[in-house]
Motif scaffolding. Structure first.
Motif, PDB file in Angstrom:
ATOM      1  N   PRO A  10       1.060  -1.322  -0.358  1.00  0.00           N
ATOM      2  CA  PRO A  10       0.218  -0.246   0.088  1.00  0.00           C
ATOM      3  C   PRO A  10       1.408   1.352  -0.016  1.00  0.00           C
ATOM      4  N   GLU A  11       2.046   1.019   0.686  1.00  0.00           N
ATOM      5  CA  GLU A  11       3.494   2.748   0.193  1.00  0.00           C
ATOM      6  C   GLU A  11       3.213   2.745  -1.098  1.00  0.00           C
ATOM      7  N   THR A  12       3.398   1.763  -2.078  1.00  0.00           N
ATOM      8  CA  THR A  12       4.454   2.202  -3.303  1.00  0.00           C
ATOM      9  C   THR A  12       2.823   1.639  -4.224  1.00  0.00           C
ATOM     10  N   GLY A  13       2.447   0.938  -3.640  1.00  0.00           N
ATOM     11  CA  GLY A  13       1.277   0.755  -4.951  1.00  0.00           C
ATOM     12  C   GLY A  13       1.663  -0.528  -5.387  1.00  0.00           C
ATOM     13  N   GLN A  14       2.868  -0.999  -5.541  1.00  0.00           N
ATOM     14  CA  GLN A  14       3.813  -1.995  -6.281  1.00  0.00           C
ATOM     15  C   GLN A  14       2.846  -3.451  -5.724  1.00  0.00           C
ATOM     16  N   LEU A  15       2.927  -4.285  -6.400  1.00  0.00           N
ATOM     17  CA  LEU A  15       2.429  -5.663  -6.670  1.00  0.00           C
ATOM     18  C   LEU A  15       3.268  -6.863  -6.528  1.00  0.00           C
ATOM     19  N   GLY A  16       3.289  -8.154  -6.695  1.00  0.00           N
ATOM     20  CA  GLY A  16       4.748  -8.969  -6.620  1.00  0.00           C
ATOM     21  C   GLY A  16       4.082 -10.536  -6.567  1.00  0.00           C
ATOM     22  N   VAL A  17       4.405 -10.944  -6.712  1.00  0.00           N
ATOM     23  CA  VAL A  17       4.769 -12.827  -6.713  1.00  0.00           C
ATOM     24  C   VAL A  17       6.210 -13.130  -6.453  1.00  0.00           C
ATOM     25  N   ALA A  18       6.106 -14.330  -5.972  1.00  0.00           N
ATOM     26  CA  ALA A  18       7.230 -14.917  -5.662  1.00  0.00           C
ATOM     27  C   ALA A  18       6.807 -16.642  -5.495  1.00  0.00           C
ATOM     28  N   ILE A  19       7.918 -17.125  -6.022  1.00  0.00           N
ATOM     29  CA  ILE A  19       7.191 -18.560  -6.378  1.00  0.00           C
ATOM     30  C   ILE A  19       8.477 -19.157  -6.501  1.00  0.00           C
ATOM     31  N   SER A  20       8.167 -20.532  -6.197  1.00  0.00           N
ATOM     32  CA  SER A  20       9.193 -21.700  -6.564  1.00  0.00           C
ATOM     33  C   SER A  20       8.096 -23.307  -6.425  1.00  0.00           C
ATOM     34  N   SER A  21       9.303 -23.953  -7.431  1.00  0.00           N
ATOM     35  CA  SER A  21       8.905 -25.226  -7.661  1.00  0.00           C
ATOM     36  C   SER A  21      10.082 -26.172  -8.213  1.00  0.00           C
ATOM     37  N   SER A  22       9.641 -27.353  -8.334  1.00  0.00           N
ATOM     38  CA  SER A  22       9.751 -28.594  -8.183  1.00  0.00           C
ATOM     39  C   SER A  22      10.683 -28.925  -9.543  1.00  0.00           C
ATOM     40  N   SER A  23       9.263 -27.716 -10.784  1.00  0.00           N
ATOM     41  CA  SER A  23       9.681 -28.496 -11.962  1.00  0.00           C
ATOM     42  C   SER A  23      10.733 -26.477 -12.613  1.00  0.00           C
ATOM     43  N   ILE A  24      11.747 -26.991 -13.572  1.00  0.00           N
ATOM     44  CA  ILE A  24      11.457 -26.365 -14.538  1.00  0.00           C
ATOM     45  C   ILE A  24      11.184 -24.835 -15.064  1.00  0.00           C
ATOM     46  N   ALA A  25      11.596 -23.955 -14.758  1.00  0.00           N
ATOM     47  CA  ALA A  25      10.935 -22.432 -15.166  1.00  0.00           C
ATOM     48  C   ALA A  25       9.743 -21.975 -15.081  1.00  0.00           C
ATOM     49  N   VAL A  26       9.666 -21.921 -13.558  1.00  0.00           N
ATOM     50  CA  VAL A  26       8.639 -21.997 -12.863  1.00  0.00           C
ATOM     51  C   VAL A  26       7.946 -20.679 -13.179  1.00  0.00           C
ATOM     52  N   GLY A  27       9.484 -19.988 -13.533  1.00  0.00           N
ATOM     53  CA  GLY A  27       8.943 -18.430 -13.679  1.00  0.00           C
ATOM     54  C   GLY A  27       8.740 -17.996 -15.409  1.00  0.00           C
ATOM     55  N   ALA A  28       8.508 -18.949 -16.148  1.00  0.00           N
ATOM     56  CA  ALA A  28       8.029 -18.159 -17.296  1.00  0.00           C
ATOM     57  C   ALA A  28       6.457 -18.741 -17.385  1.00  0.00           C
ATOM     58  N   ARG A  29       6.373 -19.254 -16.511  1.00  0.00           N
ATOM     59  CA  ARG A  29       4.463 -20.023 -16.955  1.00  0.00           C
ATOM     60  C   ARG A  29       3.561 -19.848 -15.887  1.00  0.00           C
ATOM     61  N   CYS A  30       3.730 -18.880 -14.520  1.00  0.00           N
ATOM     62  CA  CYS A  30       2.828 -18.667 -13.667  1.00  0.00           C
ATOM     63  C   CYS A  30       2.142 -17.732 -12.857  1.00  0.00           C
ATOM     64  N   PRO A  31       3.643 -16.839 -12.871  1.00  0.00           N
ATOM     65  CA  PRO A  31       3.458 -15.353 -12.592  1.00  0.00           C
ATOM     66  C   PRO A  31       2.600 -14.311 -13.539  1.00  0.00           C
ATOM     67  N   TRP A  32       1.478 -14.043 -13.262  1.00  0.00           N
ATOM     68  CA  TRP A  32       1.143 -12.421 -14.618  1.00  0.00           C
ATOM     69  C   TRP A  32       1.115 -11.364 -13.488  1.00  0.00           C
ATOM     70  N   LEU A  33       1.471 -10.549 -13.887  1.00  0.00           N
ATOM     71  CA  LEU A  33       1.301  -9.094 -13.235  1.00  0.00           C
ATOM     72  C   LEU A  33       0.902  -8.143 -14.346  1.00  0.00           C
TER      73      LEU A  33
END
Length: 224
Positions: A10-33
C-alpha cells in the motif's frame, strides 16, 4: 509442485509474486502481473492463459473474486487448477480444485495471499503469510523472505529446483523480473543473491528507460 505468495504494497502501490517449484522454469509459466491492476499466480497443473484472463477482468473493474470465478468458468479443466489473485487495493481471492496435487493449502493474509500443492505439511503456507506480514522494506525482498520461510517450514514434499520473483510498479514493464530456471540445490538462495545484486542497480535501469540523458554508466568497456 509449487508454492507462491502474491502481494500488494500500500505504500508504493507495487504488486508482486514470488514462487518456487520442483519443475523447471516456474517463472515462465505461473506469475502474471499488470501494473496498477493486479497479480495472479496460476499453478498446480498450470494453464498460463488464466493469468491474462483474470487481469483483463480486473482491468474491467471486476473484483478479485469475480475475475477468478469468471476465468475458471471458461476452463473445463478448472478442477486441476490452483490460482491466487490480488488486486490494486490488496483484496485477494484464491481457488484450489478437487484435483490439486498432494497436500495443498491456501491462505489470505493482510495484502497477501499464498498457495501451495504437494506440500511437506500444511504449515508451509501459514509460515509464508506470517513472514510476509512481519516483514518491512522493499516488496521484492519481503516476497523472497516469505518464500524462504515457506521452504524452511518444509516447502514441497520433494526438493525445489526453480524460483522467481516479479514486481510491477508504475510502468508497463516489470520493475523486477528475476528467475532461477533451474538449480540443483537452493534456488531460493540463488534468487536472493540475484536480488541483492540487482537492487542497487534497479533504479538506474528505470532512469535509463525514462530519460537516457540522465542514464548512469553501465560500468562496462566503452561506457565508463
Amino acid at each position: 509442485m509449487t508454492v507462491s505468495l502474491s502481494a500488494y504494497c500500500p505504500e508504493t502501490g507495487q504488486l508482486g509474486v514470488a514462487i518456487s517449484s520442483s519443475s523447471i522454469a516456474v517463472g515462465a509459466r505461473c506469475p502474471w502481473l499488470q501494473a496498477g491492476i493486479g497479480a495472479v499466480s496460476s499453478q498446480n497443473i498450470t494453464l498460463p492463459a488464466l493469468g491474462p484472463a483474470i487481469l483483463a477482468r480486473l482491468e474491467q473493474n471486476q473484483s478479485s473474486e469475480q475475475a477468478l470465478k469468471a476465468a475458471l468458468a471458461d476452463d473445463r479443466f478448472s478442477a486441476y487448477r490452483q490460482v491466487t489473485v490480488i488486486d490494486n487495493k490488496g483484496v485477494s481471492a484464491c481457488f484450489s480444485g478437487t484435483e490439486t496435487l498432494g497436500t495443498s493449502a491456501m491462505k489470505q493474509g493482510l495484502h497477501c495471499v499464498a498457495a501451495g500443492n504437494m506440500l511437506a505439511n500444511d504449515g508451509v503456507i501459514n509460515a509464508m503469510i506470517s513472514a510476509f506480514e512481519a516483514s518491512s522494506g522493499e516488496l521484492t525482498g519481503r516476497l523472497i523472505q516469505a518464500l524462504a520461510a515457506g521452504i524452511a517450514q518444509g516447502g514441497e514434499a520433494g526438493p525445489v529446483h526453480s524460483a522467481a520473483v516479479k514486481v510491477v510498479d508504475d510502468y508497463i514493464w516489470p520493475l523486477v523480473d528475476l528467475r532461477v530456471d533451474w538449480a540443483d540445490e537452493n534456488p531460493i538462495g540463488v534468487l536472493e543473491q540475484l536480488w541483492q545484486d540487482y537492487e542497487p542497480q534497479m533504479q538506474a535501469y528505470v532512469t535509463r528507460a525514462l530519460d537516457p540523458r540522465d542514464a548512469p554508466s553501465y560500468g562496462v568497456p566503452g561506457d565508463e
